[in-house]
Every structure is written in structure tokens, then in C-alpha cells.
Scaffold this motif. Structure first.
Motif, PDB file in Angstrom:
ATOM      1  N   ALA A  64      -6.752   2.864   3.989  1.00 62.89           N
ATOM      2  CA  ALA A  64      -6.671   2.995   2.536  1.00 62.89           C
ATOM      3  C   ALA A  64      -8.006   2.519   1.973  1.00 62.89           C
ATOM      4  O   ALA A  64      -8.413   1.391   2.221  1.00 62.89           O
ATOM      5  CB  ALA A  64      -5.519   2.166   1.984  1.00 62.89           C
ATOM      6  N   ALA A  68      -0.180   4.121   5.348  1.00 59.59           N
ATOM      7  CA  ALA A  68      -0.754   2.965   4.655  1.00 59.59           C
ATOM      8  C   ALA A  68      -2.203   2.701   5.033  1.00 59.59           C
ATOM      9  O   ALA A  68      -2.962   2.165   4.226  1.00 59.59           O
ATOM     10  CB  ALA A  68       0.087   1.724   4.928  1.00 59.59           C
ATOM     11  N   PHE A 121      -8.097   3.213  -6.064  1.00 58.09           N
ATOM     12  CA  PHE A 121      -7.682   3.835  -4.810  1.00 58.09           C
ATOM     13  C   PHE A 121      -8.251   5.247  -4.744  1.00 58.09           C
ATOM     14  O   PHE A 121      -8.009   6.070  -5.619  1.00 58.09           O
ATOM     15  CB  PHE A 121      -6.151   3.867  -4.720  1.00 58.09           C
ATOM     16  N   GLY A 124      -8.247   7.054  -1.547  1.00 55.81           N
ATOM     17  CA  GLY A 124      -7.387   7.799  -0.648  1.00 55.81           C
ATOM     18  C   GLY A 124      -7.437   7.267   0.769  1.00 55.81           C
ATOM     19  O   GLY A 124      -8.043   6.239   1.052  1.00 55.81           O
ATOM     20  N   GLY A 125      -6.804   8.028   1.626  1.00 61.39           N
ATOM     21  CA  GLY A 125      -6.778   7.705   3.043  1.00 61.39           C
ATOM     22  C   GLY A 125      -7.778   8.563   3.790  1.00 61.39           C
ATOM     23  O   GLY A 125      -8.734   9.106   3.216  1.00 61.39           O
ATOM     24  N   CYS A 158      -0.126   5.126  -0.795  1.00 57.54           N
ATOM     25  CA  CYS A 158      -0.930   5.299   0.417  1.00 57.54           C
ATOM     26  C   CYS A 158       0.024   5.645   1.549  1.00 57.54           C
ATOM     27  O   CYS A 158       0.766   4.788   2.003  1.00 57.54           O
ATOM     28  CB  CYS A 158      -1.682   4.014   0.760  1.00 57.54           C
ATOM     29  N   ASN A 159       0.006   6.895   1.988  1.00 60.84           N
ATOM     30  CA  ASN A 159       0.917   7.289   3.052  1.00 60.84           C
ATOM     31  C   ASN A 159       0.190   8.213   4.014  1.00 60.84           C
ATOM     32  O   ASN A 159      -0.130   9.335   3.635  1.00 60.84           O
ATOM     33  CB  ASN A 159       2.142   7.976   2.475  1.00 60.84           C
ATOM     34  N   LEU A 212       0.829  -1.202   0.000  1.00 54.37           N
ATOM     35  CA  LEU A 212       0.000   0.000   0.000  1.00 54.37           C
ATOM     36  C   LEU A 212       0.867   1.257   0.000  1.00 54.37           C
ATOM     37  O   LEU A 212       0.570   2.228  -0.707  1.00 54.37           O
ATOM     38  CB  LEU A 212      -0.941   0.004   1.202  1.00 54.37           C
TER      39      LEU A 212
END
Length: 89
Positions: free
Chosen positions: A67, A64, A74, A76-77, A61-62, A56
Motif C-alpha cells: 500500500a 492490504a 493513498f 494504490g497497491g 487497500c485490497n 488498510l
């Protein structure tokens, strides 16, 4: 990374989470409040969760978790999901 790609199309909404992460809990709760029943993978509770977490991070994804993937993409977070939620009229 292939493992993540195989896990995501399983359901319309997939959330990678950790059971001890308060932001993950908030995002899961938000989706449930809207009647969404996402597939949730708790990375600290499944085998090889650390490898998935690294994949991830490699996908951008930061941090992770959380997520969120919708329709296999994807989204987002926590920051992205909350921003989209607040934009909703």
C-alpha cells in the motif's frame, strides 16, 4: 485506522509491506530505482502489524500490501503503481 493515519504523514512516501511479499519487494525496488527513500513498514515485523493490515483493508487497500501513500494520500497497491509507472513517458 487512526494508527495508519498517524503513520502516513511521517514522510513524503510511505509503503506498507510484508517482507515475504514479492509484489511489495518489486514496488519498494521501483521507488528506490527512482532515488526515492520511502518509509517502509513491514507489517510482519512490527508490533500490531495485523491490526494495521486490517485498517488498510478498511481503507480500500485490497490486498492490504503493498500500500503506497504519497503526500499523505493513498495512491494504490502494486497494480496502480505499476500502471502509473508504465504511463510515464
Amino acid at each position: 485506522m487512526e494508527r495508519v493515519n498517524n503513520m502516513v504523514p511521517e514522510k513524503p512516501v510511505v509503503i506498507f509491506s510484508k517482507s515475504s511479499c514479492c509484489m511489495s519487494h518489486a514496488i519498494k525496488s521501483l521507488f528506490c530505482e527512482f532515488g526515492v527513500n520511502p518509509v517502509v513498514y513491514e507489517l510482519d515485523e512490527i508490533p500490531r502489524g495485523d491490526e494495521i493490515e486490517q485498517a488498510l483493508l478498511g481503507k480500500g487497500c485490497n490486498p492490504a500490501v503493498p500500500a503506497v501513500f504519497i503526500g499523505g494520500e493513498f495512491v494504490g497497491g502494486a497494480n496502480e503503481i505499476m500502471s502509473l509507472h508504465l504511463q510515464d513517458p
